[in-house]
Write a protein that holds these residues in place. Structure first.
Motif, PDB file in Angstrom:
ATOM      1  N   ALA A  88       0.831  -1.211   0.000  1.00 18.27           N
ATOM      2  CA  ALA A  88       0.000   0.000   0.000  1.00 18.27           C
ATOM      3  C   ALA A  88       0.864   1.260   0.000  1.00 18.27           C
ATOM      4  CB  ALA A  88      -0.932  -0.001   1.215  1.00 18.27           C
ATOM      5  N   CYS A  89       1.922   1.257   0.820  1.00 20.55           N
ATOM      6  CA  CYS A  89       2.813   2.421   0.874  1.00 20.55           C
ATOM      7  C   CYS A  89       3.572   2.596  -0.440  1.00 20.55           C
ATOM      8  CB  CYS A  89       3.805   2.274   2.024  1.00 20.55           C
ATOM      9  SG  CYS A  89       3.068   2.415   3.674  1.00 20.55           S
ATOM     10  N   ALA A  90       4.047   1.483  -1.011  1.00 19.60           N
ATOM     11  CA  ALA A  90       4.840   1.550  -2.240  1.00 19.60           C
ATOM     12  C   ALA A  90       3.999   1.936  -3.446  1.00 19.60           C
ATOM     13  CB  ALA A  90       5.524   0.209  -2.495  1.00 19.60           C
ATOM     14  N   SER A  91       2.678   1.762  -3.359  1.00 18.63           N
ATOM     15  CA  SER A  91       1.805   2.124  -4.482  1.00 18.63           C
ATOM     16  C   SER A  91       1.687   3.636  -4.654  1.00 18.63           C
ATOM     17  CB  SER A  91       0.400   1.540  -4.258  1.00 18.63           C
ATOM     18  OG  SER A  91      -0.306   2.275  -3.264  1.00 18.63           O
ATOM     19  N   HIS A  92       1.886   4.378  -3.558  1.00 17.02           N
ATOM     20  CA  HIS A  92       1.710   5.836  -3.537  1.00 17.02           C
ATOM     21  C   HIS A  92       0.311   6.240  -3.988  1.00 17.02           C
ATOM     22  CE1 HIS A  92       5.868   6.083  -2.520  1.00 17.02           C
ATOM     23  NE2 HIS A  92       6.240   5.503  -3.647  1.00 17.02           N
ATOM     24  N   ASP A  93      -0.621   5.311  -3.847  1.00 18.33           N
ATOM     25  CA  ASP A  93      -2.023   5.579  -4.139  1.00 18.33           C
ATOM     26  C   ASP A  93      -2.692   6.107  -2.874  1.00 18.33           C
ATOM     27  OD1 ASP A  93      -4.560   4.973  -5.935  1.00 18.33           O
ATOM     28  OD2 ASP A  93      -4.978   4.144  -3.953  1.00 18.33           O
ATOM     29  N   GLY A  94      -3.318   7.257  -2.969  1.00 19.44           N
ATOM     30  CA  GLY A  94      -3.865   7.901  -1.782  1.00 19.44           C
ATOM     31  C   GLY A  94      -4.856   7.051  -1.024  1.00 19.44           C
ATOM     32  N   ALA A  95      -5.784   6.416  -1.736  1.00 21.33           N
ATOM     33  CA  ALA A  95      -6.813   5.620  -1.074  1.00 21.33           C
ATOM     34  C   ALA A  95      -6.212   4.394  -0.394  1.00 21.33           C
ATOM     35  CB  ALA A  95      -7.884   5.208  -2.088  1.00 21.33           C
ATOM     36  N   ARG A  96      -5.305   3.684  -1.083  1.00 13.82           N
ATOM     37  CA  ARG A  96      -4.693   2.483  -0.505  1.00 13.82           C
ATOM     38  C   ARG A  96      -3.828   2.830   0.705  1.00 13.82           C
ATOM     39  NH1 ARG A  96      -1.605  -1.359  -4.561  1.00 13.82           N
ATOM     40  NH2 ARG A  96      -1.457  -2.582  -2.622  1.00 13.82           N
TER      41      ARG A  96
END
Length: 387
Positions: A101-109
């Motif tokens: 989730a952190c590595a995705s840099h996706d705000g929602a995740r």
């Protein structure tokens, strides 16, 4: 008859491998924006002209090959028929979810993962924070611009020397001190490589340095050293540990505060998390503006918006409310159960696992070897810092 500590030690190899694997997959490392100093200079310059915009962060490339080691630990530990290997397997699965989730840099995740781990500030905690910020700064712990003693601001290099002296005095000669540019935190601990890290541009009063040493070494380092003397699984930061780890560090730090009161940064962080959940980077800075300087507002906003690329999005790295919230939780518990202080010092586990530590008789195993941030330790720190 084997003790529970002996049974825990059967998982030492798996716990050590887990620790090594997660050290190579640092959540804080993967959400640390590149060129923070440049972003800070640009944002504050633009803000001074009334044209500040939400930063757009970039991050170092993630090496997914490091994930393989943690996945293998999860798969191997899950096949073992004992509770401590299964605990490691469960923690490895949860850590992998948070890391991705952190590595995705996706705000929602990112927001969902960090809220799942740390919760969110409730109305009572926000009111507590605002009440602290409404008090006279002279009677409360201040920010960088609000020194709390007569000494000039101590540089990172001067602070590093004092910390090295404290580590030597405590016999922790295998620990090092590193001055790091561009860090989000003023000071932090890495048990993976046994280092205390200081942000290169930091300036601290002597009082602040004493409290930070009690926070970082007296709590974070001592808890880990105590834990691995028992069994390596006791040194793992289990899910839900952050409120206990940071709240306990603040609780111990307050005992060395010499009447300065709670550091206002902890209240600022609660306000920042509340604003970040609903708004943008500039919304966070605006929420903090009545209570602190533009520079401190930027630094606190970075902590809650790190991990995002587009910081105009709501959400972020939702953690920083646990310093004040965890402090209130630990203060209530230790007021009711003062005898639990040493039990909390015996491992890195969260408060809700104290019964497991009692059943395992961890304190009886450690005996006089238990390290604690007692008055004697605090006096040694004050002597080194104040010369």
């Amino acid at each position: 008859m084997k003790s529970e500590i002996d049974r825990m030690r059967r998982a030492d190899s798996a716990a050590t491998r887990y620790k090594s694997a997660t050290a190579g997959l640092s959540l804080l490392g993967v959400v640390l924006p590149e060129d923070l100093e440049g972003h800070r200079e640009r944002f504050l310059g633009d803000a001074g002209r009334g044209v500040a915009a939400d930063p757009r962060f970039t991050y170092r490339e993630v090496d997914d090959t490091r994930v393989r080691a943690l996945r293998e630990i999860h798969e191997e530990a899950a096949t073992r028929d004992d509770p401590w290997h299964r605990l490691i397997a469960d923690e490895a699965a949860r850590y992998l979810d948070r890391y991705h989730a952190c590595a995705s840099h996706d705000g929602a995740r990112l927001t969902e993962a960090t809220v799942s781990e740390n919760g969110t500030p409730d109305a009572a905690l926000l009111a507590d924070a605002l009440a602290l910020l409404g008090k006279d700064p002279e009677r409360q712990g201040g920010g960088p611009e609000e020194d709390r003693d007569d000494g000039a601001g101590l540089s990172a290099d001067v602070a590093a020397t004092a910390i090295s002296d404290v580590l030597a005095a405590e016999g922790l000669t295998d620990w090092t001190v590193r001055v790091k540019p561009g860090a989000a935190a003023r000071m932090s601990v890495s048990t993976g490589d046994r280092s205390v890290r200081i942000r290169a541009d930091v300036e601290l009063s002597r009082d602040e340095l004493v409290q930070l040493i009690v926070h970082e070494i007296g709590t974070h380092v001592f808890r880990w050293v105590n834990a691995v003397r028992g069994a390596h699984v006791l040194g793992l930061q289990l899910s839900g540990h952050t409120a206990t780890e940071e709240g306990f560090a603040v609780w111990n730090e307050q005992r060395a505060a010499d009447g300065n009161g709670l550091d206002r940064r902890f209240a600022l962080r609660v306000v920042a998390v509340d604003a970040a959940l609903r708004g943008s980077f500039t919304d966070v800075v605006d929420a903090l503006a009545p209570y602190t300087s533009p520079g401190t507002a930027f630094d606190v906003a970075v902590r809650v918006k790190r991990g995002l690329v587009d910081t105009s999005q709501p959400g972020g790295f939702i953690k920083d409310h646990v310093y004040l919230g965890g402090y209130r939780m630990l203060d209530a518990h230790l007021t009711a159960h003062p005898g639990d202080h040493d039990l909390l010092m015996s491992s890195k586990w969260p408060l809700h696992h104290l019964d497991l530590l009692r059943e395992a008789q961890v304190l009886e195993h450690l005996g006089d070897a238990l390290r604690r941030p007692d008055e004697a330790f605090m006096d040694r720190v004050r002597t080194i810092v104040r010369g």
